[in-house]
Design an enzyme around this catalytic site. Structure first.
Site, PDB file in Angstrom:
ATOM      1  N   LYS A 186      45.037 107.051  20.929  1.00 57.94           N
ATOM      2  CA  LYS A 186      44.763 107.769  22.180  1.00 57.94           C
ATOM      3  C   LYS A 186      45.620 109.017  22.266  1.00 57.94           C
ATOM      4  O   LYS A 186      46.809 108.962  22.539  1.00 57.94           O
ATOM      5  CB  LYS A 186      45.039 106.902  23.407  1.00 57.94           C
ATOM      6  CG  LYS A 186      44.348 107.499  24.624  1.00 57.94           C
ATOM      7  CD  LYS A 186      45.055 107.324  25.935  1.00 57.94           C
ATOM      8  CE  LYS A 186      46.049 108.358  26.313  1.00 57.94           C
ATOM      9  NZ  LYS A 186      45.578 109.733  26.487  1.00 57.94           N
ATOM     10  N   GLU A 260      59.069 105.888  21.149  1.00 56.06           N
ATOM     11  CA  GLU A 260      59.859 107.102  20.887  1.00 56.06           C
ATOM     12  C   GLU A 260      59.785 107.932  22.159  1.00 56.06           C
ATOM     13  O   GLU A 260      58.745 108.498  22.473  1.00 56.06           O
ATOM     14  CB  GLU A 260      59.287 107.838  19.672  1.00 56.06           C
ATOM     15  CG  GLU A 260      60.310 108.747  19.021  1.00 56.06           C
ATOM     16  CD  GLU A 260      60.205 110.168  19.506  1.00 56.06           C
ATOM     17  OE1 GLU A 260      60.826 110.465  20.574  1.00 56.06           O
ATOM     18  OE2 GLU A 260      59.521 110.968  18.870  1.00 56.06           O
ATOM     19  N   CYS A 294      61.388 116.490  22.235  1.00 56.07           N
ATOM     20  CA  CYS A 294      62.232 115.362  22.658  1.00 56.07           C
ATOM     21  C   CYS A 294      63.622 115.429  22.018  1.00 56.07           C
ATOM     22  O   CYS A 294      64.575 114.891  22.552  1.00 56.07           O
ATOM     23  CB  CYS A 294      61.551 114.054  22.313  1.00 56.07           C
ATOM     24  SG  CYS A 294      60.954 113.988  20.614  1.00 56.07           S
ATOM     25  N   GLU A 395      65.570 114.924  31.449  1.00 56.26           N
ATOM     26  CA  GLU A 395      64.896 115.682  30.396  1.00 56.26           C
ATOM     27  C   GLU A 395      63.992 116.722  31.081  1.00 56.26           C
ATOM     28  O   GLU A 395      63.060 116.377  31.792  1.00 56.26           O
ATOM     29  CB  GLU A 395      64.049 114.744  29.528  1.00 56.26           C
ATOM     30  CG  GLU A 395      63.352 115.484  28.409  1.00 56.26           C
ATOM     31  CD  GLU A 395      62.532 114.570  27.505  1.00 56.26           C
ATOM     32  OE1 GLU A 395      61.674 113.840  28.007  1.00 56.26           O
ATOM     33  OE2 GLU A 395      62.768 114.597  26.280  1.00 56.26           O
TER      34      GLU A 395
HETATM   35  P1  NAI Z   1      53.308 110.713  29.330  1.00 52.29           P
HETATM   36  O1  NAI Z   1      54.298 109.759  28.795  1.00 52.29           O
HETATM   37  O2  NAI Z   1      52.661 110.358  30.637  1.00 52.29           O
HETATM   38  O3  NAI Z   1      52.144 110.974  28.253  1.00 52.29           O
HETATM   39  C1  NAI Z   1      52.185 110.582  26.896  1.00 52.29           C
HETATM   40  C2  NAI Z   1      50.909 109.853  26.543  1.00 52.29           C
HETATM   41  O4  NAI Z   1      50.843 108.652  27.303  1.00 52.29           O
HETATM   42  C3  NAI Z   1      49.626 110.625  26.863  1.00 52.29           C
HETATM   43  O5  NAI Z   1      48.661 110.366  25.861  1.00 52.29           O
HETATM   44  C4  NAI Z   1      49.188 109.999  28.160  1.00 52.29           C
HETATM   45  O6  NAI Z   1      47.792 110.096  28.410  1.00 52.29           O
HETATM   46  C5  NAI Z   1      49.576 108.556  27.933  1.00 52.29           C
HETATM   47  N1  NAI Z   1      49.685 107.755  29.141  1.00 52.29           N
HETATM   48  C6  NAI Z   1      50.032 108.137  30.391  1.00 52.29           C
HETATM   49  N2  NAI Z   1      49.990 107.084  31.228  1.00 52.29           N
HETATM   50  C7  NAI Z   1      49.608 106.006  30.491  1.00 52.29           C
HETATM   51  C8  NAI Z   1      49.383 104.634  30.773  1.00 52.29           C
HETATM   52  N3  NAI Z   1      49.537 104.139  31.996  1.00 52.29           N
HETATM   53  N4  NAI Z   1      49.008 103.827  29.755  1.00 52.29           N
HETATM   54  C9  NAI Z   1      48.864 104.309  28.504  1.00 52.29           C
HETATM   55  N5  NAI Z   1      49.048 105.589  28.189  1.00 52.29           N
HETATM   56  C10 NAI Z   1      49.423 106.428  29.161  1.00 52.29           C
HETATM   57  O7  NAI Z   1      54.030 112.120  29.429  1.00 52.29           O
HETATM   58  P2  NAI Z   1      53.577 113.376  30.305  1.00 52.29           P
HETATM   59  O8  NAI Z   1      53.267 112.928  31.708  1.00 52.29           O
HETATM   60  O9  NAI Z   1      52.517 114.093  29.594  1.00 52.29           O
HETATM   61  O10 NAI Z   1      54.918 114.266  30.299  1.00 52.29           O
HETATM   62  C11 NAI Z   1      55.935 113.987  31.243  1.00 52.29           C
HETATM   63  C12 NAI Z   1      57.299 114.141  30.641  1.00 52.29           C
HETATM   64  O11 NAI Z   1      57.473 113.172  29.605  1.00 52.29           O
HETATM   65  C13 NAI Z   1      57.586 115.451  29.946  1.00 52.29           C
HETATM   66  O12 NAI Z   1      57.943 116.436  30.849  1.00 52.29           O
HETATM   67  C14 NAI Z   1      58.713 115.072  29.025  1.00 52.29           C
HETATM   68  O13 NAI Z   1      59.927 115.056  29.723  1.00 52.29           O
HETATM   69  C15 NAI Z   1      58.356 113.664  28.611  1.00 52.29           C
HETATM   70  N6  NAI Z   1      57.671 113.640  27.297  1.00 52.29           N
HETATM   71  C16 NAI Z   1      58.365 113.265  26.189  1.00 52.29           C
HETATM   72  C17 NAI Z   1      57.772 113.315  24.952  1.00 52.29           C
HETATM   73  C18 NAI Z   1      58.494 112.913  23.722  1.00 52.29           C
HETATM   74  O14 NAI Z   1      58.204 113.426  22.658  1.00 52.29           O
HETATM   75  N7  NAI Z   1      59.377 111.955  23.763  1.00 52.29           N
HETATM   76  C19 NAI Z   1      56.417 113.797  24.766  1.00 52.29           C
HETATM   77  C20 NAI Z   1      55.731 114.116  25.996  1.00 52.29           C
HETATM   78  C21 NAI Z   1      56.359 114.046  27.194  1.00 52.29           C
END
Ligand code: NAI
Ligand code: MG
Length: 501
Positions: A186, A260, A294, A395
């Site tokens: 996904k 991660e 990250c 972050e």
């Molecule tokens: P997110 O964690 O919500 O999104 C990452 C993935 O998880 C996306 O594919 C999203 O559709 C999916 N997702 C969201 N809710 C879900 C659920 N309930 N069940 C399963 N999958 C789900 O991150 P978001 O909202 O895009 O970004 C928010 C913050 O997260 C960023 O500002 C950053 O601080 C952090 N982040 C960290 C990352 C890393 O590489 N560790 C990458 C992206 C965001």
């Protein structure tokens, strides 16, 4: 290098719309709804993806389950051949994939070309070799032979973010395929154009059902996917709050997870460091992928003796950078990937000022000319930051670094470790014992000495504390996609004689 596709121009390198990929077929979502993919540098529409739901998940998991028996028994040479073929096709169309990554995410083309794409390709090459190394073990006993088989775990759910989509796709599917697992992937709903085109191109070489791709909003897909009784493992990269939900979903059927998550890494500069190199490293850490990384060293610990000189130099470097059209090879910094991210970063710029941090450079959105049309933020350094301020704790995921002054090494290390995160970190010093002492004291998964973002193939990547668990990129990841089975062969003839008396 192809410079033909300029900002705002239509493209024929990708489709107007992508379906879900289920069992090798491109299909519409059961919801009948689609999501627009937007160019964050211009606000223009790029393409459309399906808005998936639980019904799509059922179909995708069924396809992955049906494909598993044959794929899990495929030969190492077949899996290796596919992984190498993927790598060579990526190289052949590297300009297109880099451009799609740039158009969709806003990252400068120089990064897509020279960082994202080579890193993604490297994952397929690394794990092509690994297909042959999934050996078990044998143990010789005086009366028995022990054999440990290593077997693929089954259908894997993989949920990835929008900041480095090609790298994330590669670091998830390459080891899973090498291990003989099948996948339901996904991608993030905000940025995934390049990888949809990737799966279109690779559809003739990845056997039907081995990798299925469901796009859409996380909450509409996540629970149905991770709690599905036929899913045997979940790998996630993204935010802490979403990880907490996924861990709860995974608890339903007790499936293993790798996580991660975010970071607030310490980039530590000692008074004896090569200052110009360290300044360049701090600038890179601030602006690479506009800070949407990250691993960013977003807490910059500067020794008191070099603090002012360092910030002067850093200000000089950051104010000289070219911000603008990410498709231009000369551009150093592009727009944030989405309006959500743009607003989030601006909120933290206000918080930093209200908390009493001083702005060394930047501090607001970037405006003027083409910058007015996209989600551009000025590279920003805050000084006079205390480690307990919000901007040093959260972050931010934008081009914002907080500088913290230090004098005593022990005290500095205590502060560096005083965070819920522990993903990466940097140390700059010419003193080799000091470098190792600091590296060993940091509660973090990766430490770069005298060069930030020095990512090397084969080095495990993953977090301490709330940055997650499990390691990717290195060989160790194969353990997460396999299970061992212990088989013990008795070598003594006849019965034990346990009930003879
Ligand atoms: P997110 O964690 O919500 O999104 C990452 C993935 O998880 C996306 O594919 C999203 O559709 C999916 N997702 C969201 N809710 C879900 C659920 N309930 N069940 C399963 N999958 C789900 O991150 P978001 O909202 O895009 O970004 C928010 C913050 O997260 C960023 O500002 C950053 O601080 C952090 N982040 C960290 C990352 C890393 O590489 N560790 C990458 C992206 C965001
Ligand atoms: Mg989200």
């Amino acid at each position: 290098m192809s410079q033909t596709l300029k900002l705002g121009q239509p493209s024929n390198m990708f489709q107007d719309e992508y379906g879900h990929l289920i069992n090798g077929e491109w299909v519409s979502s059961a919801s009948g709804e689609v999501i627009d993919m937007i160019n964050p540098a211009t606000g223009e529409h790029l393409s459309k993806i399906q808005s998936g739901n639980a019904a799509d998940v059922q179909r995708a998991v069924a396809a992955a389950k049906a494909a598993f028996p044959a794929w899990s028994k495929s030969s190492a040479s077949q899996r290796q051949e596919i992984l190498f073929e993927i790598a060579s096709r990526l190289k052949a169309r590297i300009n297109d994939y880099a451009m799609m990554e740039t158009l969709d995410n806003g990252k400068p083309i120089r990064e897509s070309m020279f960082f994202d794409m080579p890193t993604a390709i490297g994952q397929f090459e690394t794990f092509a070799g690994a297909a042959y190394t999934l050996q078990g073990e044998t143990h010789a006993y005086e009366d028995a032979l022990g054999i440990v088989h290593r077997e693929p775990i089954g259908v894997c759910a993989q949920i990835i973010p929008w900041n480095v989509p090609m790298i994330m796709m590669a670091c998830k599917i390459a080891p899973a395929l090498a291990a003989g697992c099948t996948v339901v992937l996904k991608p993030a709903e905000t940025v995934c154009l390049s990888l949809m085109e990737f799966f279109k191109e690779m559809n003739d070489i990845i056997p039907a059902g081995v990798v299925n791709v469901i796009t859409g909003y996380g909450p509409n897909i996540g629970e149905a996917l991770v709690t599905h009784p036929d899913v045997r493992k979940v790998a996630f990269t993204g935010s802490r709050p979403t990880a907490q939900k996924i861990i709860q979903y995974a608890s339903q059927n007790i499936i293993p997870q790798t996580m991660e998550l975010g970071g607030k890494s310490a980039n530590i500069v000692c008074e004896d460091a090569d200052l110009d190199a360290a300044v360049e490293g701090a600038a890179m850490s601030t602006i690479l992928n506009k800070g949407e990384v990250c691993l960013a060293g977003s807490r910059l610990f500067l020794h008191d003796k070099i603090h002012d000189e360092f910030l002067d130099k850093l200000k000089g470097v950051l104010s000289g950078l070219r911000q603008g059209d990410p498709t231009d090879m000369a551009t150093h910094i592009g727009p944030q990937a989405s309006s959500m991210q743009y607003e989030k970063v601006q909120k933290y710029l206000d918080i930093g000022k209200n908390e009493g941090a001083s702005v060394v450079v930047g501090g607001s959105k970037a405006t003027g000319g083409i910058l007015d049309n996209g989600y551009f933020i000025q590279p920003t350094i805050f000084a006079d930051v205390a480690n307990d301020m919000t901007i040093a704790r959260d972050e931010i995921f934008g081009p914002v670094t907080s500088a913290i002054r230090w004098k005593d090494e022990g005290d500095m290390l205590e502060q560096a470790n005083n965070t819920v995160y522990g993903l990466a970190g940097g140390v700059w010093t010419r003193d080799i014992s000091r470098a190792h002492r600091i590296a060993q004291s940091l509660e973090t998964g990766t430490v770069w000495i005298n060069r930030y973002y020095n990512l090397k193939p084969g080095m495990p990547l993953g977090g301490y504390k709330q940055s997650g668990f499990g390691r990717e990129f290195g060989h160790e990841v194969l353990n997460h996609y396999t299970l061992t089975k212990s088989v013990v062969v008795n070598l003594q003839e006849g019965k034990i004689g346990a009930f003879d008396q």
